[in-house]
Design a protein around this motif. Structure first.
Motif, PDB file in Angstrom:
ATOM      1  N   ALA A 103       0.817  -1.216   0.000  1.00 41.05           N
ATOM      2  CA  ALA A 103       0.000   0.000   0.000  1.00 41.05           C
ATOM      3  C   ALA A 103       0.854   1.270   0.000  1.00 41.05           C
ATOM      4  O   ALA A 103       0.312   2.374   0.006  1.00 41.05           O
ATOM      5  CB  ALA A 103      -0.936  -0.009   1.214  1.00 41.05           C
ATOM      6  N   GLY A 104       2.175   1.123   0.015  1.00 46.40           N
ATOM      7  CA  GLY A 104       3.062   2.284   0.028  1.00 46.40           C
ATOM      8  C   GLY A 104       2.984   3.061   1.323  1.00 46.40           C
ATOM      9  O   GLY A 104       3.086   4.286   1.334  1.00 46.40           O
ATOM     10  N   LEU A 105       2.800   2.328   2.439  1.00 47.12           N
ATOM     11  CA  LEU A 105       2.591   2.984   3.737  1.00 47.12           C
ATOM     12  C   LEU A 105       3.773   2.794   4.693  1.00 47.12           C
ATOM     13  O   LEU A 105       3.594   2.749   5.903  1.00 47.12           O
ATOM     14  CB  LEU A 105       1.301   2.451   4.375  1.00 47.12           C
ATOM     15  CG  LEU A 105       0.003   2.806   3.623  1.00 47.12           C
ATOM     16  CD1 LEU A 105      -1.187   2.077   4.229  1.00 47.12           C
ATOM     17  CD2 LEU A 105      -0.232   4.312   3.649  1.00 47.12           C
ATOM     18  N   GLY A 106       4.978   2.639   4.138  1.00 52.76           N
ATOM     19  CA  GLY A 106       6.154   2.558   4.996  1.00 52.76           C
ATOM     20  C   GLY A 106       6.405   1.153   5.482  1.00 52.76           C
ATOM     21  O   GLY A 106       6.116   0.180   4.784  1.00 52.76           O
ATOM     22  N   ASP A 107       6.909   1.020   6.719  1.00 54.47           N
ATOM     23  CA  ASP A 107       7.234  -0.313   7.220  1.00 54.47           C
ATOM     24  C   ASP A 107       6.924  -0.435   8.702  1.00 54.47           C
ATOM     25  O   ASP A 107       6.575   0.542   9.375  1.00 54.47           O
ATOM     26  CB  ASP A 107       8.691  -0.677   6.913  1.00 54.47           C
ATOM     27  CG  ASP A 107       9.684   0.225   7.615  1.00 54.47           C
ATOM     28  OD1 ASP A 107       9.495   0.522   8.816  1.00 54.47           O
ATOM     29  OD2 ASP A 107      10.666   0.634   6.980  1.00 54.47           O
ATOM     30  N   ALA A 167      -6.415   4.046   4.335  1.00 56.49           N
ATOM     31  CA  ALA A 167      -5.826   4.564   3.097  1.00 56.49           C
ATOM     32  C   ALA A 167      -6.559   4.046   1.862  1.00 56.49           C
ATOM     33  O   ALA A 167      -6.164   4.348   0.735  1.00 56.49           O
ATOM     34  CB  ALA A 167      -4.345   4.189   3.031  1.00 56.49           C
ATOM     35  N   GLY A 168      -7.609   3.241   2.088  1.00 52.06           N
ATOM     36  CA  GLY A 168      -8.423   2.786   0.960  1.00 52.06           C
ATOM     37  C   GLY A 168      -8.019   1.445   0.378  1.00 52.06           C
ATOM     38  O   GLY A 168      -8.354   1.141  -0.766  1.00 52.06           O
ATOM     39  N   TYR A 169      -7.301   0.625   1.161  1.00 51.68           N
ATOM     40  CA  TYR A 169      -6.851  -0.679   0.658  1.00 51.68           C
ATOM     41  C   TYR A 169      -7.371  -1.828   1.527  1.00 51.68           C
ATOM     42  O   TYR A 169      -7.486  -1.691   2.754  1.00 51.68           O
ATOM     43  CB  TYR A 169      -5.320  -0.757   0.646  1.00 51.68           C
ATOM     44  CG  TYR A 169      -4.683   0.132  -0.396  1.00 51.68           C
ATOM     45  CD1 TYR A 169      -4.617  -0.267  -1.725  1.00 51.68           C
ATOM     46  CD2 TYR A 169      -4.164   1.371  -0.043  1.00 51.68           C
ATOM     47  CE1 TYR A 169      -4.048   0.560  -2.682  1.00 51.68           C
ATOM     48  CE2 TYR A 169      -3.592   2.201  -0.997  1.00 51.68           C
ATOM     49  CZ  TYR A 169      -3.534   1.777  -2.319  1.00 51.68           C
ATOM     50  OH  TYR A 169      -2.981   2.590  -3.255  1.00 51.68           O
TER      51      TYR A 169
END
Ligand SMILES: [Zn+2]
Length: 166
Positions: A60-64, A95-97
């Motif tokens: 989701a591209g939300l870091g780690d 985040a919509g995922y």
């Protein structure tokens, strides 16, 4: 102009490793596994949950996981990694995922995971909000090579796909 990527379907990868230690529990994917040695770490050292958490956050591209749950924060000491995974799932939702599917590979000389596979699939599925058909868990030995072969610890690799909620 670069082409915009399709944000409705994304893949993430996660990796984790922990050292074996006596006097610690061995918890993988939220399941307690009978073993002479457990895993050492700040939290409950559940390498499966940590790799899956990184995979879904990455997709989701939300870091780690280290950014979300710093090991310098005393609140995270001995924390339950299923709870951390559930928190990551909620962050994805915000985040919509939603998580679509995960595939997990545990690399360890012992113990053998096969007897616990279905239990781990169900446990991860419950945390991820998907049925266990969407969760694959595989165990591999390292053929006696290196630090895993010397039974110093184990490693886990996870891949996840997530879908954008539209
Ligand atoms: Zn970890």
């Amino acid at each position: 102009m670069p082409r915009e990527h399709d944000a409705t379907f994304r893949v993430g990868v996660g990796y984790d490793s922990h050292q074996f230690a006596r006097g610690r529990a061995l918890i993988l994917g939220g399941v307690s596994i009978p073993s002479d040695v457990g895993l050492d770490g700040h939290s409950d050292a559940d390498a499966v949950c940590h790799a899956v958490t990184d995979a879904i956050l990455g997709a989701a591209g939300l870091g780690d996981i280290g950014e979300m749950f710093p090991d310098t924060d005393p609140a995270n000491k001995n924390s339950n990694s299923i709870t951390m995974l559930e928190a990551a799932v909620r962050r994805l939702a915000a985040a919509g995922y939603v998580v679509n599917q995960v595939d997990v590979c545990v690399v360890a000389e012992s113990p053998k995971l096969a007897p616990f596979r279905e239990h781990i699939r169900a446990s991860l599925g419950a945390a991820l909000g998907i049925d266990s058909a969407g969760v694959s868990v595989k165990g591999k030995s390292n053929e006696g090579m290196g630090w895993i072969g010397r039974k110093e610890g184990l490693a886990c690799i996870a891949v996840a796909t997530v879908k954008g909620k539209r």
